[in-house]
Design an enzyme around this catalytic site. Structure first.
Site, PDB file in Angstrom:
ATOM      1  N   SER A 127       0.838  -1.202   0.000  1.00 21.08           N
ATOM      2  CA  SER A 127       0.000   0.000   0.000  1.00 21.08           C
ATOM      3  C   SER A 127       0.867   1.242   0.000  1.00 21.08           C
ATOM      4  O   SER A 127       1.982   1.237   0.537  1.00 21.08           O
ATOM      5  CB  SER A 127      -0.858  -0.016   1.263  1.00 21.08           C
ATOM      6  OG  SER A 127      -1.427   1.253   1.508  1.00 21.08           O
ATOM      7  N   TYR A 152      -1.526  -1.377  11.118  1.00 20.54           N
ATOM      8  CA  TYR A 152      -1.853  -1.871   9.777  1.00 20.54           C
ATOM      9  C   TYR A 152      -0.744  -1.467   8.797  1.00 20.54           C
ATOM     10  O   TYR A 152      -0.213  -2.286   8.051  1.00 20.54           O
ATOM     11  CB  TYR A 152      -3.205  -1.321   9.306  1.00 20.54           C
ATOM     12  CG  TYR A 152      -3.335  -1.329   7.799  1.00 20.54           C
ATOM     13  CD1 TYR A 152      -3.580  -2.511   7.108  1.00 20.54           C
ATOM     14  CD2 TYR A 152      -3.156  -0.154   7.052  1.00 20.54           C
ATOM     15  CE1 TYR A 152      -3.645  -2.522   5.724  1.00 20.54           C
ATOM     16  CE2 TYR A 152      -3.224  -0.152   5.674  1.00 20.54           C
ATOM     17  CZ  TYR A 152      -3.469  -1.343   5.009  1.00 20.54           C
ATOM     18  OH  TYR A 152      -3.521  -1.344   3.639  1.00 20.54           O
ATOM     19  N   LYS A 156       2.271  -3.728   6.489  1.00 23.04           N
ATOM     20  CA  LYS A 156       2.609  -3.666   5.059  1.00 23.04           C
ATOM     21  C   LYS A 156       4.117  -3.474   4.880  1.00 23.04           C
ATOM     22  O   LYS A 156       4.748  -4.100   4.036  1.00 23.04           O
ATOM     23  CB  LYS A 156       1.838  -2.528   4.367  1.00 23.04           C
ATOM     24  CG  LYS A 156       0.347  -2.780   4.265  1.00 23.04           C
ATOM     25  CD  LYS A 156       0.049  -3.960   3.358  1.00 23.04           C
ATOM     26  CE  LYS A 156      -1.394  -4.387   3.380  1.00 23.04           C
ATOM     27  NZ  LYS A 156      -1.648  -5.703   2.787  1.00 23.04           N
TER      28      LYS A 156
HETATM   29  C1  UD1 Z   1      -6.561   4.031   3.966  1.00 21.79           C
HETATM   30  C2  UD1 Z   1      -5.146   3.705   4.346  1.00 21.79           C
HETATM   31  C3  UD1 Z   1      -4.534   2.866   3.262  1.00 21.79           C
HETATM   32  C4  UD1 Z   1      -5.330   1.619   3.102  1.00 21.79           C
HETATM   33  C5  UD1 Z   1      -6.745   2.000   2.725  1.00 21.79           C
HETATM   34  C6  UD1 Z   1      -7.584   0.739   2.633  1.00 21.79           C
HETATM   35  C7  UD1 Z   1      -3.623   5.197   5.546  1.00 21.79           C
HETATM   36  C8  UD1 Z   1      -3.025   6.544   5.611  1.00 21.79           C
HETATM   37  N1  UD1 Z   1      -4.422   4.956   4.534  1.00 21.79           N
HETATM   38  O1  UD1 Z   1      -6.489   4.911   2.848  1.00 21.79           O
HETATM   39  O2  UD1 Z   1      -3.241   2.486   3.595  1.00 21.79           O
HETATM   40  O3  UD1 Z   1      -4.765   0.797   2.138  1.00 21.79           O
HETATM   41  O4  UD1 Z   1      -7.282   2.868   3.709  1.00 21.79           O
HETATM   42  O5  UD1 Z   1      -8.434   0.557   3.694  1.00 21.79           O
HETATM   43  O6  UD1 Z   1      -3.384   4.379   6.381  1.00 21.79           O
HETATM   44  N2  UD1 Z   1     -12.924  10.310   3.838  1.00 21.79           N
HETATM   45  C9  UD1 Z   1     -13.953  11.164   4.207  1.00 21.79           C
HETATM   46  N3  UD1 Z   1     -15.087  10.626   4.729  1.00 21.79           N
HETATM   47  C10 UD1 Z   1     -15.257   9.277   4.913  1.00 21.79           C
HETATM   48  C11 UD1 Z   1     -14.200   8.412   4.525  1.00 21.79           C
HETATM   49  C12 UD1 Z   1     -13.045   8.970   4.014  1.00 21.79           C
HETATM   50  O7  UD1 Z   1     -13.841  12.379   4.059  1.00 21.79           O
HETATM   51  O8  UD1 Z   1     -16.316   8.849   5.412  1.00 21.79           O
HETATM   52  C13 UD1 Z   1     -11.704  10.887   3.239  1.00 21.79           C
HETATM   53  C14 UD1 Z   1     -10.447  10.580   4.053  1.00 21.79           C
HETATM   54  O9  UD1 Z   1     -10.263  11.540   5.043  1.00 21.79           O
HETATM   55  C15 UD1 Z   1      -9.381  10.588   2.949  1.00 21.79           C
HETATM   56  C16 UD1 Z   1     -10.122  10.094   1.715  1.00 21.79           C
HETATM   57  O10 UD1 Z   1     -11.502  10.273   1.996  1.00 21.79           O
HETATM   58  O11 UD1 Z   1      -8.964  11.895   2.715  1.00 21.79           O
HETATM   59  C17 UD1 Z   1      -9.871   8.626   1.427  1.00 21.79           C
HETATM   60  O12 UD1 Z   1     -10.099   7.878   2.615  1.00 21.79           O
HETATM   61  P1  UD1 Z   1     -10.125   6.289   2.627  1.00 21.79           P
HETATM   62  O13 UD1 Z   1     -11.002   5.783   1.544  1.00 21.79           O
HETATM   63  O14 UD1 Z   1     -10.439   5.858   4.033  1.00 21.79           O
HETATM   64  O15 UD1 Z   1      -8.647   5.853   2.238  1.00 21.79           O
HETATM   65  P2  UD1 Z   1      -7.237   6.315   2.858  1.00 21.79           P
HETATM   66  O16 UD1 Z   1      -7.371   6.794   4.239  1.00 21.79           O
HETATM   67  O17 UD1 Z   1      -6.570   7.188   1.855  1.00 21.79           O
END
Ligand code: UD1
Length: 342
Positions: A127, A152, A156
């Site tokens: 990842s 987590y 990785k």
């Molecule tokens: C996270 C992990 C990544 C992992 C992936 C799979 C980290 C930093 N990132 O990615 O390693 O492989 O999950 O589970 O550890 N967001 C919202 N509202 C929500 C959900 C998300 O605003 O309800 C935003 C988050 O703040 C982020 C973006 O959407 O900016 C993507 O979030 P998300 O889909 O959870 O993925 P990551 O955090 O990038």
């Protein structure tokens, strides 16, 4: 003779899409999954898409004996794609031992059996979390890995190290670690997709469940980042594009001309997209209004990351080609199918 690929975590989100692409390319597939975060019905849907029902073994790779029995049963495996792992960042902070024993344990058991049973090739699901918040964007494969932000993320990083050390030590072993950016979307058939158990943690499943009325409101985590609209930036890659990269990686490992022992590739689109841009595009392509509000930043989130795909594109001859629009359409079609929405 068909090449035989063992896919661990093959009924999961990325695993199931990869199985479909492997079957489409004429590989024989054996799926291993303990069904801890996926459903057996995925198998039938893979068959509906491809016309082939892959072999399936329900077992836990963190159990050494079960893993050994698997290798006793299947003696002609050409390559392994290892997806099976726990992946919830928050949960890993609460239950670090579960994460270390499952994610490290299953890789260790797999590699030991590969060594013993002379299986040479493995692709590992890594990842972009291994980069943390990089100083310079976009990130290349040369970008230094940072100290992990969560157990987590650390699994990785450590698993990459275990693979690299094993490949260096055992002459027959070759490995590729694929560092995924943010996989989203679903197969165009809407027969397979992301099906989180409970409340979704990731952005796109939360969006589609909100659009379906399963969740009341999407919370956008933060609008005070140093980005154009203040929301965080990620590199969202279509899951089918991502799946296809695994077929290329397997081909590369199996190809005897390949002299590399251990390689790492970034799998992204190269395009950074903000949360608000993604929400906007989702509403537009699917012609609907999403209920959302801006809330505080989520702890542990980084501000922005996106891939430099130059190396992966050139070396693998692979490129993400699906548009964001089609990808977000596919995500919604999948959710509608799951919820029986017309
Ligand atoms: C996270 C992990 C990544 C992992 C992936 C799979 C980290 C930093 N990132 O990615 O390693 O492989 O999950 O589970 O550890 N967001 C919202 N509202 C929500 C959900 C998300 O605003 O309800 C935003 C988050 O703040 C982020 C973006 O959407 O900016 C993507 O979030 P998300 O889909 O959870 O993925 P990551 O955090 O990038």
């Amino acid at each position: 003779m068909k090449k035989q690929i063992l896919v661990t975590g093959g009924t999961g989100y990325i695993g199931s899409h990869t199985v479909v692409e492997l079957l489409n390319e004429g590989f024989e597939v054996i799926i291993v999954d303990n069904l801890s975060n996926s459903d057996i019905s995925v198998l039938e849907n893979i068959e509906k898409i491809t016309g082939v029902k892959p072999a399936f073994e329900k077992l836990d790779l963190s159990e050494a004996l079960q893993t050994e029995n698997l290798f006793e049963k299947y003696r002609d495996i050409d390559a392994i794609i290892h997806f099976a792992a726990f992946k919830a960042v928050g949960e890993s902070v609460e239950k670090p031992l579960d994460y270390y024993s499952n994610n490290l344990g299953s890789l260790l058991n797999l590699l030991s059996c590969m060594n013993k049973y002379k299986v040479s090739n493995v692709v590992f699901s890594s990842s972009c979390t291994v980069y943390g918040q990089p100083d310079k964007l976009p990130v290349t494969e040369e970008t230094l890995r940072r100290e992990a932000e969560s157990p987590y993320g650390n699994t990785k990083k450590v698993c990459e190290d275990i693979l690299q050390d094993s490949v260096a030590a055992y002459r027959n072993l070759k490995g590729i670690a694929l560092r995924y950016f943010n996989p989203i979307g679903a197969h165009k058939s809407a027969l397979i997709g992301e099906l989180p158990v409970g409340i979704p943690i990731n952005l796109v499943p939360f969006i589609t469940q909100t659009a379906a009325g399963v969740r009341k409101e999407l919370k956008v985590f933060g609008n005070d980042y140093a980005t154009s609209d203040g929301s965080a930036i990620r590199d969202y890659i279509n899951v089918v594009d991502l799946a296809k990269a695994h077929v290329v990686a397997v081909d590369r490992l199996i190809n005897t001309n390949n002299k590399h022992d251990y390689e790492v590739f970034n799998l992204g689109t190269g395009r950074g997209l903000s949360v608000l841009e993604l929400v906007e595009t989702f509403q537009k392509v699917n012609d609907l209004k999403l209920n959302y509000s801006i809330v505080e930043r989520r702890e542990g989130d980084i501000e922005k990351i996106y891939a430099d795909t130059t190396y992966a594109n050139a070396e693998l001859g692979w490129k993400a080609t699906e548009t964001l629009e089609d990808t977000l359409l596919s995500a919604w079609n999948w959710e509608k199918n799951v919820r029986n929405i017309k």
